[in-house]
Design a protein around this motif. Structure first.
Motif, mmCIF file in Angstrom:
data_model
loop_
_atom_site.group_PDB
_atom_site.id
_atom_site.type_symbol
_atom_site.label_atom_id
_atom_site.label_comp_id
_atom_site.label_asym_id
_atom_site.label_seq_id
_atom_site.Cartn_x
_atom_site.Cartn_y
_atom_site.Cartn_z
ATOM 1 N N ALA A 126 16.062 43.280 -6.075
ATOM 2 C CA ALA A 126 16.673 42.425 -4.885
ATOM 3 C C ALA A 126 15.519 41.912 -3.978
ATOM 4 O O ALA A 126 15.532 40.747 -3.604
ATOM 5 C CB ALA A 126 17.584 43.225 -4.067
ATOM 6 N N ILE A 127 14.421 42.624 -3.831
ATOM 7 C CA ILE A 127 13.242 42.204 -3.208
ATOM 8 C C ILE A 127 12.532 40.860 -3.829
ATOM 9 O O ILE A 127 12.037 39.956 -3.169
ATOM 10 C CB ILE A 127 12.144 43.237 -3.035
ATOM 11 C CG1 ILE A 127 12.846 44.522 -2.070
ATOM 12 C CG2 ILE A 127 10.810 42.816 -2.427
ATOM 13 C CD1 ILE A 127 11.926 45.532 -2.231
ATOM 14 N N ALA A 128 12.890 41.063 -5.321
ATOM 15 C CA ALA A 128 11.952 39.721 -5.902
ATOM 16 C C ALA A 128 13.073 38.472 -5.474
ATOM 17 O O ALA A 128 12.533 37.345 -5.308
ATOM 18 C CB ALA A 128 12.183 40.011 -7.502
ATOM 19 N N ALA A 129 14.357 38.661 -5.380
ATOM 20 C CA ALA A 129 15.470 37.711 -4.992
ATOM 21 C C ALA A 129 14.810 36.913 -3.442
ATOM 22 O O ALA A 129 14.852 35.630 -3.312
ATOM 23 C CB ALA A 129 16.546 37.745 -5.094
ATOM 24 N N CYS A 130 14.460 37.756 -2.532
ATOM 25 C CA CYS A 130 14.085 37.344 -1.396
ATOM 26 C C CYS A 130 12.575 36.657 -1.481
ATOM 27 O O CYS A 130 12.312 35.770 -0.661
ATOM 28 C CB CYS A 130 13.843 38.570 -0.273
ATOM 29 S SG CYS A 130 13.706 38.211 1.321
ATOM 30 N N GLU A 189 24.092 49.153 -4.077
ATOM 31 C CA GLU A 189 22.955 48.884 -3.404
ATOM 32 C C GLU A 189 22.033 50.146 -3.397
ATOM 33 O O GLU A 189 21.602 50.798 -2.503
ATOM 34 C CB GLU A 189 23.320 48.651 -1.983
ATOM 35 C CG GLU A 189 24.074 47.306 -1.806
ATOM 36 C CD GLU A 189 25.483 47.071 -1.932
ATOM 37 O OE1 GLU A 189 25.673 46.207 -2.633
ATOM 38 O OE2 GLU A 189 26.042 48.027 -1.708
ATOM 39 N N GLY A 190 21.793 50.721 -4.640
ATOM 40 C CA GLY A 190 21.034 51.882 -4.998
ATOM 41 C C GLY A 190 19.817 52.019 -4.650
ATOM 42 O O GLY A 190 19.116 50.655 -4.281
ATOM 43 N N LEU A 191 19.054 52.905 -4.988
ATOM 44 C CA LEU A 191 17.351 53.028 -5.157
ATOM 45 C C LEU A 191 16.676 52.210 -5.820
ATOM 46 O O LEU A 191 16.051 50.886 -5.412
ATOM 47 C CB LEU A 191 16.918 54.346 -5.356
ATOM 48 C CG LEU A 191 17.495 55.455 -4.157
ATOM 49 C CD1 LEU A 191 17.228 57.041 -4.669
ATOM 50 C CD2 LEU A 191 16.954 55.194 -2.983
ATOM 51 N N LEU A 192 16.821 52.203 -7.161
ATOM 52 C CA LEU A 192 16.186 51.438 -8.016
ATOM 53 C C LEU A 192 16.329 49.864 -8.133
ATOM 54 O O LEU A 192 15.589 48.899 -8.006
ATOM 55 C CB LEU A 192 16.007 51.791 -9.416
ATOM 56 C CG LEU A 192 15.142 51.600 -10.482
ATOM 57 C CD1 LEU A 192 13.485 51.757 -9.919
ATOM 58 C CD2 LEU A 192 15.292 51.901 -11.769
ATOM 59 N N ILE A 232 24.021 46.512 -10.845
ATOM 60 C CA ILE A 232 22.810 47.096 -10.847
ATOM 61 C C ILE A 232 21.524 45.919 -10.822
ATOM 62 O O ILE A 232 20.461 46.216 -10.844
ATOM 63 C CB ILE A 232 22.557 47.952 -12.113
ATOM 64 C CG1 ILE A 232 22.596 47.100 -13.514
ATOM 65 C CG2 ILE A 232 23.207 49.136 -12.147
ATOM 66 C CD1 ILE A 232 22.246 47.718 -14.855
ATOM 67 N N TRP A 233 21.749 44.667 -10.331
ATOM 68 C CA TRP A 233 20.946 43.810 -10.048
ATOM 69 C C TRP A 233 19.986 43.610 -11.200
ATOM 70 O O TRP A 233 18.635 43.800 -10.990
ATOM 71 C CB TRP A 233 20.237 43.838 -8.733
ATOM 72 C CG TRP A 233 21.123 43.718 -7.441
ATOM 73 C CD1 TRP A 233 22.349 44.581 -7.364
ATOM 74 C CD2 TRP A 233 21.093 42.824 -6.610
ATOM 75 N NE1 TRP A 233 22.918 44.186 -6.437
ATOM 76 C CE2 TRP A 233 22.274 43.102 -5.736
ATOM 77 C CE3 TRP A 233 20.502 41.628 -6.235
ATOM 78 C CZ2 TRP A 233 22.504 42.218 -4.423
ATOM 79 C CZ3 TRP A 233 20.351 41.098 -5.005
ATOM 80 C CH2 TRP A 233 21.696 41.300 -4.377
ATOM 81 N N THR A 234 20.399 43.414 -12.294
ATOM 82 C CA THR A 234 19.279 43.358 -13.518
ATOM 83 C C THR A 234 18.475 42.334 -13.171
ATOM 84 O O THR A 234 18.837 41.122 -12.625
ATOM 85 C CB THR A 234 20.131 43.106 -14.826
ATOM 86 O OG1 THR A 234 21.103 42.090 -14.864
ATOM 87 C CG2 THR A 234 20.724 44.428 -15.280
ATOM 88 N N VAL A 251 6.748 39.060 -7.855
ATOM 89 C CA VAL A 251 8.075 38.652 -8.402
ATOM 90 C C VAL A 251 8.153 39.140 -9.766
ATOM 91 O O VAL A 251 8.946 39.807 -10.324
ATOM 92 C CB VAL A 251 8.511 37.511 -8.207
ATOM 93 C CG1 VAL A 251 9.918 36.861 -8.680
ATOM 94 C CG2 VAL A 251 8.774 36.914 -6.668
ATOM 95 N N CYS A 252 7.115 38.461 -10.509
ATOM 96 C CA CYS A 252 6.996 38.636 -12.094
ATOM 97 C C CYS A 252 6.859 40.318 -12.337
ATOM 98 O O CYS A 252 7.558 40.710 -13.068
ATOM 99 C CB CYS A 252 5.901 38.155 -12.686
ATOM 100 S SG CYS A 252 5.929 36.148 -12.451
ATOM 101 N N GLY A 253 6.086 41.068 -11.449
ATOM 102 C CA GLY A 253 5.898 42.439 -11.731
ATOM 103 C C GLY A 253 7.157 43.082 -11.356
ATOM 104 O O GLY A 253 7.579 44.172 -12.004
ATOM 105 N N LEU A 254 7.732 42.831 -10.321
ATOM 106 C CA LEU A 254 9.373 43.616 -10.047
ATOM 107 C C LEU A 254 10.238 43.460 -10.962
ATOM 108 O O LEU A 254 10.817 44.395 -11.344
ATOM 109 C CB LEU A 254 9.560 42.957 -8.749
ATOM 110 C CG LEU A 254 8.836 43.514 -7.319
ATOM 111 C CD1 LEU A 254 9.212 42.810 -6.166
ATOM 112 C CD2 LEU A 254 9.028 44.979 -7.164
ATOM 113 N N LEU A 255 10.238 42.243 -11.520
ATOM 114 C CA LEU A 255 11.327 41.789 -12.291
ATOM 115 C C LEU A 255 11.108 42.372 -13.741
ATOM 116 O O LEU A 255 11.943 42.896 -14.525
ATOM 117 C CB LEU A 255 11.787 40.421 -12.637
ATOM 118 C CG LEU A 255 12.166 39.712 -11.378
ATOM 119 C CD1 LEU A 255 12.268 38.359 -11.431
ATOM 120 C CD2 LEU A 255 13.414 40.459 -10.881
ATOM 121 N N ILE A 256 9.813 42.197 -14.294
ATOM 122 C CA ILE A 256 9.282 42.662 -15.606
ATOM 123 C C ILE A 256 9.414 44.478 -15.603
ATOM 124 O O ILE A 256 10.006 45.111 -16.428
ATOM 125 C CB ILE A 256 7.993 42.193 -16.212
ATOM 126 C CG1 ILE A 256 8.225 40.855 -16.336
ATOM 127 C CG2 ILE A 256 7.582 42.802 -17.365
ATOM 128 C CD1 ILE A 256 6.925 40.146 -16.655
#
Length: 414
Positions: A253-257, A245-248, A311-313, A194-199
């Motif tokens: 969004a995976i981090a939210a899950c 709901e784009g690529l990047l 863009i799900w910042t 999660v940290c890696g995805l968001l950062i």
């Protein structure tokens, strides 16, 4: 004689409906590998009624918020201005109640995932079986979403203008990635992911320059996520040159899950923390505190990385996931700890068939039936209030269908 005939007709109709739907459900379960929603199987853990209720509460807004907001907006009443604003998405930077709905659903998918995996493992299913189930479920969700995003094009035979991404497609990708991580990693590794995805997402959007705009630009055309959509996402894009709901933006969004999965691990936890026995009440308190902390971190991060739903910042993910955790803690405390369930029954009915009603609301004629019911002379005096009446009647019709399915123990799941 006539009364007997009417009674026989009702029983025959009820039997036909039950038989037809049960057959369809069995076929669907066989294709998807879904678990039938019957009595709990041996080895299954206790069911979180709060999870079903919160999912149903969330689904009410998914299928009804937009129409209710439109109807309230048509009234042009000063007292409804705040409700209209909160039931509409932010134009760009900002956060409303409606911006919480989608990430809340993804967060709940993560919680459900941890309980499902643990229950299946208790029944003796191997990791390979669980992975195969997750892959099939991911594929089916994606295909259903693909059809929902492009039904008109499919029906007309136009395949060169397909929208490849969408709501269910994003849910499918989040579920698939989170399933793999839950099956093959520990909670600590999931937290680090999660940290890696968001950062990592922040670093990319903050420091990678966009041609013609530069790095760290938060406009619709100047940010990296939308630029990559315009360059590399094939087919039809929702906004023409980019897709919400784009690529990047799928990665945060995976981090939210995964944050939902971590919450699920916590709710399943049995033991002591720093020498103190963790009971259900403590779980709710710690979950609510963690949610408030995440929300505060999201707002703080938003000073540099704005809260942007489209863009799900990373700041948006932390804020939405934090509020989702607070809601989950509240529902858990009210329903599973205090055992106050009667008020939540309407939401539980919806939550147990959430995917079905999400898909069904797009294809079944609930809105047309509502317009017909409210369009009569009895409602002629409503004036501008008729739109609101139609929105509410449409939801009532959907709920009655779900209630009939609930009464017959028909639960269509992936």
């Amino acid at each position: 004689m006539a009364r007997h005939a009417r009674g026989l007709s009702r029983r025959l109709t009820d039997w036909t409906f039950r038989s037809m739907v049960m057959k369809l459900t069995k076929v669907w379960d066989r294709i998807s590998g879904a678990e039938p929603a019957a009595a709990p199987k041996p080895g299954a853990g206790p069911r979180l009624h709060s999870l079903d209720a919160l999912r149903g509460f969330n689904m009410f807004w998914i299928i009804g918020a937009e129409r209710i907001a439109h109807a309230l907006g048509a009234l042009r009443l000063s007292k409804t201005a705040l409700a209209v604003e909160q039931l509409s998405h932010s134009q760009w930077i900002g956060f409303t109640f409606n911006d919480l709905i989608f990430p809340l659903f993804i967060y709940l998918v993560g919680i459900s995932l941890t309980f499902s995996v643990e229950n299946r493992r208790r029944r003796g299913e191997r990791t390979g079986d669980l992975l195969r189930h997750a892959i099939i479920r991911t594929g089916l969700l994606f295909l259903i979403g693909l059809f929902m995003s492009n039904s008109g094009y499919f029906l007309r035979g136009v395949f060169d203008n397909i929208r490849w991404m969408g709501v269910l497609q994003r849910i499918a990708l989040c579920y698939g990635a989170a399933s793999f991580l839950v099956l093959f990693t520990k909670p600590r590794q999931q937290f680090l992911t999660v940290c890696g995805l968001l950062i990592g997402y922040w670093l990319l959007l903050r420091f990678v320059p966009v041609p013609g705009a530069g790095p760290g630009v938060w406009t619709e055309e100047g940010n990296l996520a939308n630029y990559l959509d315009s360059r590399f996402l094939p087919g039809r894009l929702y906004y023409g040159t980019w897709d919400p709901e784009g690529l990047l933006s799928t990665f945060p969004a995976i981090a939210a899950c995964l944050l939902g999965a971590l919450s699920g691990h916590w709710l399943r936890f049995e033991g002591r923390l720093r020498g103190k026995l963790i009971d259900a009440r403590a779980k709710a308190e710690y979950l609510a505190a963690a949610g408030l902390l995440l929300a505060a971190l999201g707002l703080l991060w938003g000073l540099d990385f704005p809260v942007i739903k489209k863009i799900w910042t990373s700041s948006y993910i932390l804020l939405a996931a934090g509020l989702s955790a607070v809601l989950m803690a509240l529902f858990y405390w009210l329903i599973d700890i205090r055992n106050w369930r009667n008020w939540a029954f309407p939401f539980i009915v919806v939550g147990l068939n959430s995917i079905f009603i999400y898909v069904g609301s797009s294809f079944l004629p609930f809105d047309a039936c509502a317009r017909w019911l409210v369009g009569g002379k009895a409602f002629a005096s409503l004036g501008d209030w008729r739109l609101l009446a139609e929105a509410l009647v449409s939801f009532v019709l959907q709920w009655l269908l779900l209630w009939a399915m609930y009464q017959r123990k028909i639960f269509i799941r992936l």
